[in-house]
Enzyme design. Structure first.
Site, short mmCIF file in Angstrom:
data_model
loop_
_atom_site.label_atom_id
_atom_site.label_comp_id
_atom_site.label_asym_id
_atom_site.label_seq_id
_atom_site.Cartn_x
_atom_site.Cartn_y
_atom_site.Cartn_z
N HIS A 1 0.85 -1.19 0.00
CA HIS A 1 0.00 0.00 0.00
C HIS A 1 0.88 1.23 0.00
O HIS A 1 1.94 1.24 0.60
CB HIS A 1 -0.91 0.00 1.24
CG HIS A 1 -2.07 0.93 1.12
ND1 HIS A 1 -1.98 2.26 1.43
CD2 HIS A 1 -3.33 0.72 0.68
CE1 HIS A 1 -3.15 2.83 1.21
NE2 HIS A 1 -3.99 1.92 0.74
N ASP B 1 -7.88 -5.67 0.28
CA ASP B 1 -8.35 -6.45 -0.86
C ASP B 1 -7.96 -7.92 -0.80
O ASP B 1 -8.48 -8.73 -1.55
CB ASP B 1 -7.83 -5.83 -2.16
CG ASP B 1 -8.39 -4.46 -2.37
OD1 ASP B 1 -9.62 -4.32 -2.22
OD2 ASP B 1 -7.62 -3.53 -2.64
N1 CMC Z 1 4.11 -7.57 -4.84
C1 CMC Z 1 5.44 -7.56 -5.06
N2 CMC Z 1 6.21 -6.46 -4.95
C2 CMC Z 1 5.60 -5.31 -4.62
C3 CMC Z 1 4.21 -5.24 -4.38
C4 CMC Z 1 3.47 -6.43 -4.49
N3 CMC Z 1 2.16 -6.42 -4.28
N4 CMC Z 1 3.87 -3.97 -4.07
C5 CMC Z 1 5.00 -3.26 -4.12
N5 CMC Z 1 6.05 -4.06 -4.45
C6 CMC Z 1 7.45 -3.65 -4.57
C7 CMC Z 1 7.69 -2.91 -5.86
O1 CMC Z 1 8.10 -3.77 -6.90
C8 CMC Z 1 8.77 -1.94 -5.46
O2 CMC Z 1 9.98 -2.63 -5.46
P1 CMC Z 1 11.35 -1.84 -5.87
O3 CMC Z 1 11.52 -0.77 -4.84
O4 CMC Z 1 12.38 -2.90 -5.81
O5 CMC Z 1 11.11 -1.28 -7.25
C9 CMC Z 1 8.45 -1.60 -4.01
O6 CMC Z 1 7.70 -2.72 -3.53
C10 CMC Z 1 7.61 -0.34 -3.86
O7 CMC Z 1 6.49 -0.47 -4.70
P2 CMC Z 1 5.79 0.77 -5.44
O8 CMC Z 1 4.97 0.26 -6.55
O9 CMC Z 1 6.84 1.79 -5.76
O10 CMC Z 1 4.92 1.33 -4.24
P3 CMC Z 1 3.62 2.19 -4.39
O11 CMC Z 1 3.44 2.87 -3.11
O12 CMC Z 1 3.67 3.02 -5.61
O13 CMC Z 1 2.52 1.06 -4.66
C11 CMC Z 1 0.65 -0.31 -4.62
C12 CMC Z 1 1.49 0.74 -3.87
C13 CMC Z 1 -0.63 -0.58 -3.84
C14 CMC Z 1 0.27 0.22 -6.03
C15 CMC Z 1 1.51 -1.59 -4.76
O14 CMC Z 1 1.89 -2.08 -3.49
C16 CMC Z 1 0.78 -2.68 -5.55
O15 CMC Z 1 0.83 -2.68 -6.78
N6 CMC Z 1 0.08 -3.64 -4.84
C17 CMC Z 1 -0.74 -4.61 -5.50
C18 CMC Z 1 -2.08 -4.00 -5.87
C19 CMC Z 1 -2.99 -3.82 -4.67
O16 CMC Z 1 -3.13 -4.72 -3.86
N7 CMC Z 1 -3.63 -2.65 -4.62
C20 CMC Z 1 -4.62 -2.37 -3.56
C21 CMC Z 1 -4.26 -1.22 -2.70
S1 CMC Z 1 -5.33 -1.14 -1.27
C22 CMC Z 1 -6.88 -0.69 -1.87
C23 CMC Z 1 -6.99 0.75 -2.08
O17 CMC Z 1 -6.95 1.47 -1.06
O18 CMC Z 1 -7.16 1.15 -3.24
#
Ligand code: CMC
Length: 428
Positions: free
Chosen positions: A305, A363
């Site tokens: 998240h 989720d």
């Molecule tokens: N599985 C594997 N690796 C992950 C995941 C995951 N679910 N989420 C983040 N990472 C890694 C990502 O690859 C990155 O690694 P690196 O620093 O080596 O490049 C690091 O963690 C940081 O990730 P980010 O994408 O830069 O972080 P963010 O804050 O932009 O992303 C997120 C947050 C929710 C988009 C992401 O965690 C994700 O894609 N999760 C899966 C989708 C999900 O479950 N979304 C629901 C969010 S909760 C409901 C809502 O409130 O909408």
């Protein structure tokens, strides 16, 4: 803590005011930054930018705390009802008995939609994703309820707010019924908000739907958990659209668009699909390996998240509700639940997930629960939107009572071509 800070650009020092909130990080007020320095601030993804001042919702991502108007989400989901929470979000305080009676009966009296709206659905292809239909029909409310579309009139704002909370579940149930080829079911005021929604989704003319109290209570919890989450992508989208003074139905309709994506509200559908794809506990290590591989775009859906760097407090409540529903429906040996529990256990002990502070989010367990209740995956994000409508409305109304509200218009760092001359097509 100081109420100002300084920044030096090209040897010149500028003072910037620092504003304190009641809890959470303070903000450096950059509203006059461009006027005073000739520079913009740069923050793609808004990772360090507070886009507004708000009194509605507070998240402490490090501790894993979520408050609606100061009340902990755990307490609200245990002791309150969705309509009471909607009132709290919109009005700022929990209702008295009289206020709640007035509010809930007003919502009941607005649950029907204009009969002509039925024709809209016939224009969609059978089997369309219900969220695709929602994008259209929610916006179309502007065409039917123009008498409550004046955003500058507080009375009309109140009426349109109540209309949306009342009518969005009806529209969502109609989208579901249309997508599976069943007749629409009219709202029934004998039921409470969540029971009515279940009835509109699962009742058929040939057979009445028997409300299961455990399922109805779980839906109440699911709606409370999804009702608001401060300046998330869809709420920010609603606020941005509303800042142009467009009518409330049009503002909320764009919330549906932003919510639909798999990185936001669509993650519950993606999480369940992922569990199905994993298929068996024995396949988990392979998928954990893929999630950690930087060259593989597979992610553990329902994990991670932007704000929570600890266990999402909503996920804990959701996990409990999931077990209750599966137990009540005799599905506690569900294979997907087994995969989810094992996947969570492995990920929570894996260095990659621990170091990146990736915990299950809401989720992760909501999909299994909704599926056990009888909802197809396409409906998960629609249910999220039904609940989040109350949060969108609370933010929309807050914006209109904020004197500092103005048209939202971000700036940019331009990195394109400098001025150049047009070349005739034959000379390119
Ligand atoms: N599985 C594997 N690796 C992950 C995941 C995951 N679910 N989420 C983040 N990472 C890694 C990502 O690859 C990155 O690694 P690196 O620093 O080596 O490049 C690091 O963690 C940081 O990730 P980010 O994408 O830069 O972080 P963010 O804050 O932009 O992303 C997120 C947050 C929710 C988009 C992401 O965690 C994700 O894609 N999760 C899966 C989708 C999900 O479950 N979304 C629901 C969010 S909760 C409901 C809502 O409130 O909408």
């Amino acid at each position: 803590m100081s109420d100002k800070c300084f920044i030096e650009i090209d040897g010149k020092k500028y003072e910037l005011p620092v504003k304190k909130g009641t809890i959470g990080p303070s903000v450096v007020d950059v509203r006059d930054f461009y006027k005073n320095t000739g520079h913009f601030t740069f923050d793609p993804g808004f990772t360090s930018t507070a886009s507004c001042q708000s009194n509605i919702c507070f998240i402490d991502g490090d501790k894993g705390t979520l408050l609606y108007r100061g009340y902990e989400i755990e307490q609200l989901s245990e002791k309150s009802s969705f309509l009471e929470v909607a009132y709290l979000l919109i009005k700022g305080e929990l209702p008295t008995k009289d206020q709640f009676t007035e509010f809930s009966s007003a919502i009941k009296n607005h649950t029907m939609v204009h009969e002509q709206i039925r024709s809209f659905y016939n224009g969609f292809r059978r089997g369309s994703h219900p969220m695709a239909m929602m994008l259209g029909v929610v916006g179309a409310l502007s065409a039917f309820y123009a008498d409550s579309a004046n955003v500058n009139d507080p009375k009309e704002r109140e009426i349109s707010s109540r209309r949306m909370i009342a009518k969005v579940p009806t529209l969502a149930a109609m989208a579901y019924k249309y997508s599976i080829g069943q007749p629409f079911v009219y709202p029934d005021n004998e039921f409470n908000y969540c029971e009515n929604f279940l009835n509109m989704c699962f009742s058929v003319p040939a057979q009445k739907y028997k409300i299961n109290k455990v399922v109805a209570n779980a839906l109440e919890k699911i709606f409370i958990l999804h009702a608001d989450h401060e300046q998330n992508a869809s709420t920010s989208t609603v606020r941005l659209a509303a800042s142009s003074a467009v009518n409330p139905f049009a503002s909320v309709a764009v919330g549906f668009s932003a919510l639909w994506g798999p990185l936001h509200g669509g993650a519950n559908e993606a999480a369940l699909n992922m569990l199905k794809k994993i298929g068996s506990v024995k396949n988990i290590p392979e998928y954990i390996k893929r999630a950690k591989d930087p060259n593989d775009n597979f992610r553990l859906m329902g994990f991670g998240h932007r704000v929570y760097k600890n266990y999402d407090p909503r996920a804990k409540v959701m996990q409990k509700a999931c077990h209750e529903v599966l137990e009540a429906l005799g599905k506690k040996d569900d294979e997907l639940l087994k995969i989810a529990i094992e996947l969570e256990k492995i990920a929570l002990n894996d260095d990659y997930f621990v170091q990146k502070k990736l915990y299950p989010n809401i989720d992760f367990y909501s999909g299994i629960t909704l599926s056990a209740m009888g909802f197809p995956t396409e409906m998960f994000v629609v249910l999220f939107a039904v609940a989040r409508t109350s949060g969108w409305i609370a933010h929309w109304k807050e914006m209109y009572s904020d004197p500092s509200n103005k048209l939202n218009r971000p700036r940019q760092l331009y990195a394109g071509s400098t001025k150049r001359d047009f070349l005739d097509i034959n000379k390119r």
